[in-house]
Design a protein around this motif. Structure first.
Motif, PDB file in Angstrom:
ATOM      1  N   TRP A 113       6.419  -4.208 -13.901  1.00  0.00           N
ATOM      2  CA  TRP A 113       6.563  -2.781 -14.539  1.00  0.00           C
ATOM      3  C   TRP A 113       6.442  -1.735 -13.139  1.00  0.00           C
ATOM      4  O   TRP A 113       6.538  -0.564 -13.385  1.00  0.00           O
ATOM      5  CB  TRP A 113       5.635  -2.312 -15.486  1.00  0.00           C
ATOM      6  N   LEU A 114       5.488  -1.979 -12.281  1.00  0.00           N
ATOM      7  CA  LEU A 114       5.196  -1.046 -10.932  1.00  0.00           C
ATOM      8  C   LEU A 114       6.600  -1.059 -10.292  1.00  0.00           C
ATOM      9  O   LEU A 114       6.607   0.260  -9.579  1.00  0.00           O
ATOM     10  CB  LEU A 114       4.254  -2.050 -10.407  1.00  0.00           C
ATOM     11  N   THR A 115       7.724  -1.823 -10.350  1.00  0.00           N
ATOM     12  CA  THR A 115       8.711  -1.635  -9.602  1.00  0.00           C
ATOM     13  C   THR A 115       9.997  -0.978 -10.340  1.00  0.00           C
ATOM     14  O   THR A 115      10.911  -0.742  -9.769  1.00  0.00           O
ATOM     15  CB  THR A 115       9.356  -3.018  -8.774  1.00  0.00           C
ATOM     16  N   LEU A 116       9.747  -0.596 -11.613  1.00  0.00           N
ATOM     17  CA  LEU A 116      10.711   0.406 -12.272  1.00  0.00           C
ATOM     18  C   LEU A 116      11.184   1.436 -11.396  1.00  0.00           C
ATOM     19  O   LEU A 116      10.540   2.132 -10.827  1.00  0.00           O
ATOM     20  CB  LEU A 116      10.069   0.671 -13.666  1.00  0.00           C
ATOM     21  N   PRO A 117      12.551   1.639 -11.659  1.00  0.00           N
ATOM     22  CA  PRO A 117      13.095   2.924 -10.877  1.00  0.00           C
ATOM     23  C   PRO A 117      12.161   4.001 -11.049  1.00  0.00           C
ATOM     24  O   PRO A 117      11.978   4.351 -12.190  1.00  0.00           O
ATOM     25  CB  PRO A 117      14.392   2.947 -11.352  1.00  0.00           C
ATOM     26  N   GLY A 144       5.979   8.387 -16.772  1.00  0.00           N
ATOM     27  CA  GLY A 144       5.486   7.192 -15.874  1.00  0.00           C
ATOM     28  C   GLY A 144       5.142   7.569 -14.803  1.00  0.00           C
ATOM     29  O   GLY A 144       4.992   6.572 -13.811  1.00  0.00           O
ATOM     30  N   THR A 145       5.144   8.828 -14.351  1.00  0.00           N
ATOM     31  CA  THR A 145       4.889   9.345 -13.028  1.00  0.00           C
ATOM     32  C   THR A 145       3.340   8.630 -12.243  1.00  0.00           C
ATOM     33  O   THR A 145       3.476   8.002 -11.097  1.00  0.00           O
ATOM     34  CB  THR A 145       4.796  10.708 -12.804  1.00  0.00           C
ATOM     35  N   PRO A 146       2.374   8.568 -13.104  1.00  0.00           N
ATOM     36  CA  PRO A 146       0.995   7.764 -12.640  1.00  0.00           C
ATOM     37  C   PRO A 146       1.429   6.301 -12.236  1.00  0.00           C
ATOM     38  O   PRO A 146       0.763   6.007 -11.244  1.00  0.00           O
ATOM     39  CB  PRO A 146       0.337   7.942 -13.782  1.00  0.00           C
ATOM     40  N   ILE A 147       2.436   5.685 -12.710  1.00  0.00           N
ATOM     41  CA  ILE A 147       2.606   4.321 -12.491  1.00  0.00           C
ATOM     42  C   ILE A 147       3.633   4.156 -10.966  1.00  0.00           C
ATOM     43  O   ILE A 147       3.048   3.446 -10.402  1.00  0.00           O
ATOM     44  CB  ILE A 147       3.483   3.649 -13.676  1.00  0.00           C
ATOM     45  N   ALA A 148       4.249   5.229 -10.957  1.00  0.00           N
ATOM     46  CA  ALA A 148       5.104   5.289  -9.685  1.00  0.00           C
ATOM     47  C   ALA A 148       4.037   5.483  -8.667  1.00  0.00           C
ATOM     48  O   ALA A 148       4.137   4.925  -7.455  1.00  0.00           O
ATOM     49  CB  ALA A 148       6.125   6.499  -9.862  1.00  0.00           C
ATOM     50  N   ALA A 149       3.197   6.284  -8.696  1.00  0.00           N
ATOM     51  CA  ALA A 149       2.094   6.770  -7.969  1.00  0.00           C
ATOM     52  C   ALA A 149       1.131   5.372  -7.509  1.00  0.00           C
ATOM     53  O   ALA A 149       0.907   5.033  -6.313  1.00  0.00           O
ATOM     54  CB  ALA A 149       1.082   7.831  -8.328  1.00  0.00           C
ATOM     55  N   LEU A 150       1.062   4.733  -8.534  1.00  0.00           N
ATOM     56  CA  LEU A 150       0.219   3.318  -8.474  1.00  0.00           C
ATOM     57  C   LEU A 150       1.043   2.245  -7.638  1.00  0.00           C
ATOM     58  O   LEU A 150       0.323   1.653  -6.705  1.00  0.00           O
ATOM     59  CB  LEU A 150      -0.081   2.658  -9.690  1.00  0.00           C
ATOM     60  N   ASP A 151       2.229   2.129  -7.801  1.00  0.00           N
ATOM     61  CA  ASP A 151       3.071   1.279  -7.064  1.00  0.00           C
ATOM     62  C   ASP A 151       3.168   1.936  -5.498  1.00  0.00           C
ATOM     63  O   ASP A 151       3.116   0.999  -4.800  1.00  0.00           O
ATOM     64  CB  ASP A 151       4.700   1.530  -7.644  1.00  0.00           C
ATOM     65  N   HIS A 152       3.285   3.198  -5.269  1.00  0.00           N
ATOM     66  CA  HIS A 152       3.264   3.390  -3.866  1.00  0.00           C
ATOM     67  C   HIS A 152       1.761   3.121  -3.175  1.00  0.00           C
ATOM     68  O   HIS A 152       1.994   2.790  -2.043  1.00  0.00           O
ATOM     69  CB  HIS A 152       3.184   5.091  -3.871  1.00  0.00           C
TER      70      HIS A 152
END
Length: 391
Positions: free
Chosen positions: A291-295, A304-312
């Motif tokens: 789920w961290l790598t979802l587009p 889900g912007t916080p998840i994208a930030a966590l992925d970065h």
């Protein structure tokens, strides 16, 4: 990364050093081929957590930190997995690649540390060669000890890399038996033969302490863990944790603490049990943190912007693992005089928690971020990639 075995807080002159380690803290294993394989975000997240825990341990000196999350055991296990994967290629090529990725960031960091110690009256002997290839603990003076103590992890990692072709061959002869017997060396060093108190003894003890975790990485890569019965894994892992914890708490008189980093036998068994559960859980429950790598467009559309930030953030920690590990102690050292200057500003003195170690923890991470921007590009160069400020 456990962390160091020489306890203490970074607010003091000589805090413990982790067992960065590193990620293993020293290994991102990004393939340089045109189509690199998809990275395992579960392992990447474990490595990032391990680095955060190392910095926290060196800030607060929490004796219980290694029991909550044995960073060094985790990082050695992850590095063992990556090494087993890489050894599908010729061994000499793999070892050369690992050394190329590790040594330039180490040399870059070491130049500043060595020059600073020379300015502060250090007189090196022939052992300075260990600042070129850290097969033994690089020497230094007391003034710079807080900075160079962390190098035990790089030394241990380097030895595991050199020994891996042989270790992997032996492991594949009888995987489960070799995995279980890999706890034997630490038992021998503790109960049968005490190693000398020198570079050789220190290296031998560290190798014995984390040998199981490194070979556990082999077991994961070869699918051995996947084939084991859940009950047997859980029972043996919990027994190892129980023994490690019991030994740590019942032998506090010898070290003055139950800190696993000061008690190699307890560290070995606690890390063995804990890390086995982490890696087996990945196989049994099929955890991949995909789920961290979802587009990111999907993440934004679903809030889900916080998840994208966590992925970065996870990506950054893995791409700059060596930099974070090497420079974090210097960041914590510099945080102390910097905060001292804040006391001269009335508004800071009134409104900022200058006496809090949490405040120093925050300042430390700001300085670490600065070192990542200033020095992280060396990791790109070492990996034969285009240098970037932020990966």
């Amino acid at each position: 990364m456990g962390a160091h075995r020489r306890g203490g807080s970074s607010a003091t002159a000589q805090p413990a050093a982790p067992g960065p380690d590193a990620a293993d803290a020293t290994e991102t294993d990004l393939d340089s081929r045109p189509n690199p394989p998809v990275r395992d975000r579960y392992f990447d997240t474990l490595r990032a957590v391990a680095l955060v825990r190392v910095v926290a341990y060196h800030t607060f000196g929490w004796a219980w930190a290694g029991m909550v999350f044995p960073s060094m055991g985790v990082m050695f296990a992850l590095a063992g997995t990556l090494m087993a994967k890489s050894l599908e290629r010729p061994a000499l090529k793999v070892i050369r690649s690992r050394m190329r990725r590790l040594l330039p960031p180490f040399w870059f960091w070491g130049f500043f540390v060595v020059v600073a110690m020379l300015i502060h009256d250090w007189m090196p002997g022939w052992q300075i060669v260990y600042w070129i290839v850290p097969l033994g603990d690089p020497p230094g003076n007391a003034w710079g000890q807080q900075a160079w103590e962390i190098l035990w992890y790089l030394r241990t990692y380097l030895w595991f890399v050199l020994l891996s072709p042989l270790l992997l061959r032996v492991f594949r002869l009888a995987p489960v038996a070799v995995l279980l017997l890999s706890l034997g060396p630490i038992l021998v060093l503790h109960f049968a033969w005490e190693p000398p108190d020198d570079r050789f003894g220190s290296a031998l003890t560290d190798l014995a302490t984390f040998l199981f975790c490194w070979i556990l990485g082999f077991a994961h890569r070869d699918g051995v863990l996947r084939r084991l019965k859940p009950f047997a894994v859980a029972a043996l892992s919990l027994a190892a944790i129980a023994y490690g914890g019991w030994y740590a708490f019942t032998h506090q008189a010898e070290t003055g603490s139950y800190d696993l980093d000061d008690i190699p036998l307890a560290q070995a068994f606690w890390s063995a049990g804990y890390v086995t559960l982490l890696m087996y859980a990945k196989e049994f429950f099929r955890i991949d943190f995909a789920w961290l790598t979802l587009p990111h467009s999907r993440l934004r559309s679903s809030g889900g912007t916080p998840i994208a930030a966590l992925d970065h953030l996870v990506t950054l920690f893995n791409a700059r693992a060596v930099t974070i590990y090497l420079w974090h102690e210097i960041a914590l050292i510099l945080a102390v005089p910097l905060i001292d200057q804040f006391w001269n500003v009335p508004a800071f003195e009134k409104y900022l928690p200058l006496e809090s170690q949490w405040f120093m923890f925050g300042i430390g991470w700001i300085l670490i971020a600065g070192f990542v921007l200033l020095c992280g590009w060396v990791e790109d160069v070492a990996g034969k990639k285009k240098p970037k400020l932020v990966p």
